[in-house]
Design a protein around this motif. Structure first.
Motif, PDB file in Angstrom:
ATOM      1  N   LEU A 180       1.866   5.371  16.548  1.00 12.41           N
ATOM      2  CA  LEU A 180       3.119   5.458  16.201  1.00 12.41           C
ATOM      3  C   LEU A 180       3.288   4.564  14.983  1.00 12.41           C
ATOM      4  N   PHE A 181       2.488   3.615  14.699  1.00 12.10           N
ATOM      5  CA  PHE A 181       2.770   2.908  13.350  1.00 12.10           C
ATOM      6  C   PHE A 181       2.244   3.975  12.279  1.00 12.10           C
ATOM      7  N   TRP A 182       1.198   4.843  12.465  1.00 13.60           N
ATOM      8  CA  TRP A 182       0.959   5.732  11.575  1.00 13.60           C
ATOM      9  C   TRP A 182       1.652   6.717  11.482  1.00 13.60           C
TER      10      TRP A 182
ATOM     11  N   PHE B 121      -2.769  -6.855   7.930  1.00  8.75           N
ATOM     12  CA  PHE B 121      -1.595  -7.536   8.058  1.00  8.75           C
ATOM     13  C   PHE B 121      -1.414  -8.741   7.216  1.00  8.75           C
ATOM     14  N   LYS B 122      -2.453  -9.141   6.448  1.00 10.94           N
ATOM     15  CA  LYS B 122      -2.382 -10.278   5.891  1.00 10.94           C
ATOM     16  C   LYS B 122      -2.233  -9.977   4.437  1.00 10.94           C
ATOM     17  N   ASN B 123      -3.235  -9.025   3.745  1.00 16.91           N
ATOM     18  CA  ASN B 123      -3.161  -8.749   2.441  1.00 16.91           C
ATOM     19  C   ASN B 123      -2.266  -7.524   1.884  1.00 16.91           C
ATOM     20  N   HIS B 124      -2.160  -6.551   3.089  1.00 12.17           N
ATOM     21  CA  HIS B 124      -1.591  -5.297   2.627  1.00 12.17           C
ATOM     22  C   HIS B 124      -2.431  -4.435   1.622  1.00 12.17           C
ATOM     23  N   GLU B 125      -3.842  -4.659   1.560  1.00 16.60           N
ATOM     24  CA  GLU B 125      -4.396  -3.821   0.477  1.00 16.60           C
ATOM     25  C   GLU B 125      -5.656  -3.237   0.771  1.00 16.60           C
ATOM     26  N   ASP B 126      -6.481  -3.964   1.941  1.00 17.28           N
ATOM     27  CA  ASP B 126      -7.851  -3.554   2.327  1.00 17.28           C
ATOM     28  C   ASP B 126      -7.591  -2.344   3.352  1.00 17.28           C
ATOM     29  N   PHE B 127      -8.239  -1.209   3.102  1.00 15.43           N
ATOM     30  CA  PHE B 127      -7.900  -0.239   4.053  1.00 15.43           C
ATOM     31  C   PHE B 127      -9.481   0.170   4.610  1.00 15.43           C
ATOM     32  N   ASN B 128     -10.233  -0.827   4.497  1.00 13.80           N
ATOM     33  CA  ASN B 128     -11.629  -0.671   5.209  1.00 13.80           C
ATOM     34  C   ASN B 128     -11.744  -1.880   6.314  1.00 13.80           C
ATOM     35  N   THR B 129     -10.572  -2.307   6.837  1.00 16.52           N
ATOM     36  CA  THR B 129     -10.760  -3.573   7.863  1.00 16.52           C
ATOM     37  C   THR B 129     -11.599  -2.910   9.005  1.00 16.52           C
ATOM     38  N   PRO B 130     -12.133  -3.980   9.784  1.00 12.20           N
ATOM     39  CA  PRO B 130     -12.732  -3.551  11.110  1.00 12.20           C
ATOM     40  C   PRO B 130     -11.812  -3.008  11.939  1.00 12.20           C
ATOM     41  N   LEU B 131     -10.709  -3.624  12.147  1.00  7.49           N
ATOM     42  CA  LEU B 131      -9.391  -3.244  13.120  1.00  7.49           C
ATOM     43  C   LEU B 131      -9.243  -1.536  12.855  1.00  7.49           C
ATOM     44  N   LEU B 132      -9.056  -1.004  11.694  1.00  7.81           N
ATOM     45  CA  LEU B 132      -8.712   0.212  11.136  1.00  7.81           C
ATOM     46  C   LEU B 132      -9.958   1.200  11.558  1.00  7.81           C
TER      47      LEU B 132
ATOM     48  N   LEU C  22      13.180  -1.622  -1.104  1.00  2.90           N
ATOM     49  CA  LEU C  22      12.391  -0.084  -0.978  1.00  2.90           C
ATOM     50  C   LEU C  22      11.302  -0.483  -1.031  1.00  2.90           C
ATOM     51  N   TRP C  23      10.742  -1.103  -1.843  1.00  3.86           N
ATOM     52  CA  TRP C  23       9.140  -1.480  -2.170  1.00  3.86           C
ATOM     53  C   TRP C  23       8.898  -2.232  -1.087  1.00  3.86           C
ATOM     54  N   ARG C  24       9.347  -3.229  -0.833  1.00  2.00           N
ATOM     55  CA  ARG C  24       8.842  -4.318   0.292  1.00  2.00           C
ATOM     56  C   ARG C  24       8.982  -3.492   1.788  1.00  2.00           C
ATOM     57  N   THR C  25       9.697  -2.686   1.834  1.00  2.00           N
ATOM     58  CA  THR C  25       9.552  -1.780   3.047  1.00  2.00           C
ATOM     59  C   THR C  25       8.412  -0.869   3.176  1.00  2.00           C
ATOM     60  N   PHE C  26       8.152  -0.228   1.956  1.00  2.00           N
ATOM     61  CA  PHE C  26       7.043   0.364   1.755  1.00  2.00           C
ATOM     62  C   PHE C  26       5.766  -0.357   1.991  1.00  2.00           C
ATOM     63  N   ASP C  27       5.733  -1.500   1.577  1.00  2.00           N
ATOM     64  CA  ASP C  27       4.699  -2.428   1.370  1.00  2.00           C
ATOM     65  C   ASP C  27       4.444  -2.719   2.969  1.00  2.00           C
ATOM     66  N   PHE C  28       5.377  -3.135   3.626  1.00  2.00           N
ATOM     67  CA  PHE C  28       5.399  -3.440   4.995  1.00  2.00           C
ATOM     68  C   PHE C  28       4.661  -2.549   5.834  1.00  2.00           C
ATOM     69  N   LEU C  29       5.202  -1.186   5.613  1.00  2.00           N
ATOM     70  CA  LEU C  29       4.698  -0.125   6.599  1.00  2.00           C
ATOM     71  C   LEU C  29       3.312   0.127   5.892  1.00  2.00           C
ATOM     72  N   TRP C  30       3.115   0.084   4.775  1.00  2.00           N
ATOM     73  CA  TRP C  30       1.636   0.189   4.435  1.00  2.00           C
ATOM     74  C   TRP C  30       0.757  -0.652   4.832  1.00  2.00           C
ATOM     75  N   SER C  31       1.212  -1.854   5.240  1.00  2.00           N
ATOM     76  CA  SER C  31       0.350  -2.875   5.866  1.00  2.00           C
ATOM     77  C   SER C  31       0.033  -2.476   7.378  1.00  2.00           C
ATOM     78  N   LEU C  32       0.948  -1.693   8.035  1.00  2.00           N
ATOM     79  CA  LEU C  32       0.759  -1.327   9.333  1.00  2.00           C
ATOM     80  C   LEU C  32      -0.260  -0.220   9.273  1.00  2.00           C
ATOM     81  N   HIS C  33       0.016   0.952   8.344  1.00  2.00           N
ATOM     82  CA  HIS C  33      -0.808   2.048   8.260  1.00  2.00           C
ATOM     83  C   HIS C  33      -2.213   1.642   8.125  1.00  2.00           C
ATOM     84  N   ILE C  34      -2.387   0.857   7.328  1.00  2.00           N
ATOM     85  CA  ILE C  34      -3.932   0.404   7.070  1.00  2.00           C
ATOM     86  C   ILE C  34      -4.401  -0.631   7.908  1.00  2.00           C
ATOM     87  N   MET C  35      -3.688  -1.313   8.760  1.00  2.00           N
ATOM     88  CA  MET C  35      -3.983  -2.599   9.630  1.00  2.00           C
ATOM     89  C   MET C  35      -4.404  -3.623   8.733  1.00  2.00           C
TER      90      MET C  35
END
Length: 249
Positions: free
Chosen positions: A24-26, A194-205, A179-192
């Motif tokens: 659902l997040f994705w 939840f702390k730094n909002h930038e690492d898309f190589n997280t073990p959880l993802l 709008l940017w903050r909403t985008f950034d929050f959803l990006w953190s959900l998309h790449i999982m």
């Protein structure tokens, strides 16, 4: 139903149930990314036009002579710019912090004071909005990871917009809005992340994606039986067996 199909069905059902939330997040975040124009997310439509101020070679040379006379330290790179309509020079290099100088007076401007940061932000912001808040930022956050220190200049423009002005260069380093903050929050959900909002190589993802792939594979395994192909083949084999047994009788 064949044994592989039954096992695949159980795996498919329970994994799909567990992965419903990240799926659902994705999908929600992906839909938002597709709808929201990136130019508006970055507030590029709110950047005021500022025609460049030409600097002649003679003025540049004279300005550098003033900097030398004023005792300015040398650098590996000198960049000429215009700041609020005045020619400036940005000297940088090595591990030292960049230094900003006024070419007409030879005076060092950096780190720029709060009042100058407000003027830069108001000139950059399109329209006649005036700053309503100013604060010095000395640590990175999920909202800003640019050059530090920086001045955060807020505007009451209906979008809760904030401009970050780098204290060493006088440049507007980032523009943030609701709008940017909403985008950034959803990006953190998309790449999982939840702390730094930038690492898309997280073990959880990685784990979630692998399980998602397993859901797809088990779905393909179940596909023939769900369409009735497996039972059809079973009935066909039984009919063929009966047909072959009939002449013997």
């Amino acid at each position: 139903m064949a044994a592989p199909s039954r096992i695949a069905g159980k795996i498919h059902k329970w994994l799909a149930l567990v992965l419903a939330v990240p799926f659902l997040f994705w999908f929600v975040s992906g839909l938002f990314f597709a709808i929201a124009p990136i130019e508006r997310v970055r507030s590029e439509h709110m950047v005021a036009e500022q025609p460049p101020v030409p600097i002649s070679m003679a003025d540049a040379a004279a300005g550098l002579q003033r900097l030398h006379s004023a005792g300015a330290q040398p650098g590996e790179k000198i960049e000429f710019r215009s700041l609020l309509g005045r020619p400036v020079a940005l000297v940088s290099g090595g591990e030292a912090r960049p230094r900003l100088y006024d070419l007409e007076s030879g005076r060092q401007l950096s780190p720029i004071p709060q009042a100058l940061a407000v003027r830069i932000a108001e000139r950059d912001h399109s329209g006649d909005q005036r700053a309503v808040s100013v604060s010095l930022v000395e640590e990175e956050s999920t909202e800003y990871r640019g050059a530090l220190p920086a001045w955060r200049v807020g505007f009451d423009d209906g979008a809760n917009r904030a401009l970050y002005v780098a204290a060493d260069t006088g440049a507007v380093a980032a523009r943030r809005s609701t709008l940017w903050r909403t985008f950034d929050f959803l990006w953190s959900l998309h790449i999982m992340d939840f702390k730094n909002h930038e690492d898309f190589n997280t073990p959880l993802l990685i784990i979630t994606t692998a399980f998602g792939l397993l859901v797809i594979v088990t779905g393909f395994i179940m596909f023939p039986s769900r369409l009735g192909f497996t039972s059809w083949r079973r009935r066909r084999k039984a009919a063929r067996a009966r047909g072959q047994a009939a002449p013997a009788e």
